[in-house]
Scaffold this active site. Structure first.
Site, PDB file in Angstrom:
ATOM      1  N   LYS A  19       0.868  -1.179   0.000  1.00 11.57           N
ATOM      2  CA  LYS A  19       0.000   0.000   0.000  1.00 11.57           C
ATOM      3  C   LYS A  19       0.903   1.225   0.000  1.00 11.57           C
ATOM      4  CE  LYS A  19      -3.438   2.160   3.069  1.00 11.57           C
ATOM      5  NZ  LYS A  19      -4.388   2.626   2.062  1.00 11.57           N
ATOM      6  N   THR A  22      -2.502   6.931   0.200  1.00 11.88           N
ATOM      7  CA  THR A  22      -3.681   7.062   1.050  1.00 11.88           C
ATOM      8  C   THR A  22      -4.463   8.274   0.578  1.00 11.88           C
ATOM      9  OG1 THR A  22      -4.510   7.158   3.325  1.00 11.88           O
ATOM     10  CG2 THR A  22      -2.486   8.369   2.874  1.00 11.88           C
ATOM     11  N   GLU A  72      -3.494   1.189  -3.515  1.00 16.91           N
ATOM     12  CA  GLU A  72      -4.126   0.932  -2.209  1.00 16.91           C
ATOM     13  C   GLU A  72      -4.192  -0.563  -1.900  1.00 16.91           C
ATOM     14  OE1 GLU A  72      -5.504   2.718   0.250  1.00 16.91           O
ATOM     15  OE2 GLU A  72      -6.139   4.659  -0.526  1.00 16.91           O
TER      16      GLU A  72
HETATM   17  C1  LIG Z   1      -8.738   9.249  10.861  1.00 14.46           C
HETATM   18  C2  LIG Z   1      -8.675   8.811   9.433  1.00 14.46           C
HETATM   19  O1  LIG Z   1      -9.245   9.407   8.540  1.00 14.46           O
HETATM   20  N1  LIG Z   1      -7.956   7.702   9.188  1.00 14.46           N
HETATM   21  C3  LIG Z   1      -7.755   7.053   8.007  1.00 14.46           C
HETATM   22  C4  LIG Z   1      -8.171   7.516   6.771  1.00 14.46           C
HETATM   23  C5  LIG Z   1      -7.892   6.745   5.679  1.00 14.46           C
HETATM   24  N2  LIG Z   1      -7.231   5.591   5.824  1.00 14.46           N
HETATM   25  C6  LIG Z   1      -6.940   4.749   4.669  1.00 14.46           C
HETATM   26  C7  LIG Z   1      -8.082   3.915   4.255  1.00 14.46           C
HETATM   27  C8  LIG Z   1      -7.805   3.725   2.778  1.00 14.46           C
HETATM   28  O2  LIG Z   1      -6.803   2.780   2.564  1.00 14.46           O
HETATM   29  C9  LIG Z   1      -7.235   5.010   2.386  1.00 14.46           C
HETATM   30  C10 LIG Z   1      -8.264   5.894   1.758  1.00 14.46           C
HETATM   31  O3  LIG Z   1      -8.807   6.809   2.593  1.00 14.46           O
HETATM   32  O4  LIG Z   1      -6.625   5.555   3.551  1.00 14.46           O
HETATM   33  C11 LIG Z   1      -6.831   5.148   7.046  1.00 14.46           C
HETATM   34  O5  LIG Z   1      -6.212   4.075   7.173  1.00 14.46           O
HETATM   35  N3  LIG Z   1      -7.089   5.891   8.114  1.00 14.46           N
END
Ligand SMILES: CC(=O)Nc1ccn([C@H]2C[C@H](O)[C@@H](CO)O2)c(=O)n1
Length: 104
Positions: A19, A22, A72
Site C-alpha cells: 500500500k 492514502t 491501495e
Molecule cells: C482518521 C482517518 O481518517 N484515518 C484514516 C483515513 C484513511 N485511511 C486509509 C483507508 C484507505 O486505505 C485510504 C483511503 O482513505 O486511507 C486510514 O487508514 N485511516
C-alpha cells in the site's frame, strides 16, 4: 508523537510495501513532498513505521482510477466503499503517495 494514523487493518500492507497511497480529506492535505512521517495505528496510536511523502495531489472521488486502487492494494469498488465509510458524502480528496522508510 505520530504524524499520521492508519486503521490497524492496513498496517501489514503498508509495512510490506503493498500500500503506497492514502486518500485523505483537506485536514490531512498539508503534508509536503520529502517529509518523513511517523505512522501510528488509528485505534491505539502505536507507532509502526516511518514513511516519506512522494506527492500530495487533489483528486475528486469520481476521478479515482484502477491505478489508485492498485496503489491501495484494493479493487476500485473496494476503495470507493472504504472512502464512503470513512468520509461519507466527501468528494474532494487528496492522494498522498508515499514510500516506506523503516518499519518498527
Ligand atoms: C482518521 C482517518 O481518517 N484515518 C484514516 C483515513 C484513511 N485511511 C486509509 C483507508 C484507505 O486505505 C485510504 C483511503 O482513505 O486511507 C486510514 O487508514 N485511516
Amino acid at each position: 508523537m505520530n504524524d499520521i494514523t492508519f486503521f490497524q487493518r492496513f498496517e501489514s500492507d503498508i509495512v510490506a510495501g503493498r500500500k503506497t497511497i492514502t486518500l485523505r480529506d483537506a485536514s490531512e492535505s498539508h503534508f509536503t513532498t520529502g517529509q518523513q512521517l511517523r505512522v501510528g495505528r488509528y485505534e491505539d496510536d502505536v507507532y509502526f513505521c516511518t514513511i516519506e511523502v512522494i506527492s500530495v495531489t487533489p483528486v475528486m472521488l469520481d476521478e479515482l482510477t484502477q491505478e489508485h486502487a492498485r496503489q491501495e492494494n484494493m479493487t476500485l469498488p473496494q476503495l470507493k466503499e472504504v472512502i464512503a465509510d470513512i468520509y461519507p458524502g466527501l468528494t474532494a480528496l487528496y492522494a498522498i503517495v508515499f514510500r516506506l522508510v523503516t518499519a518498527a
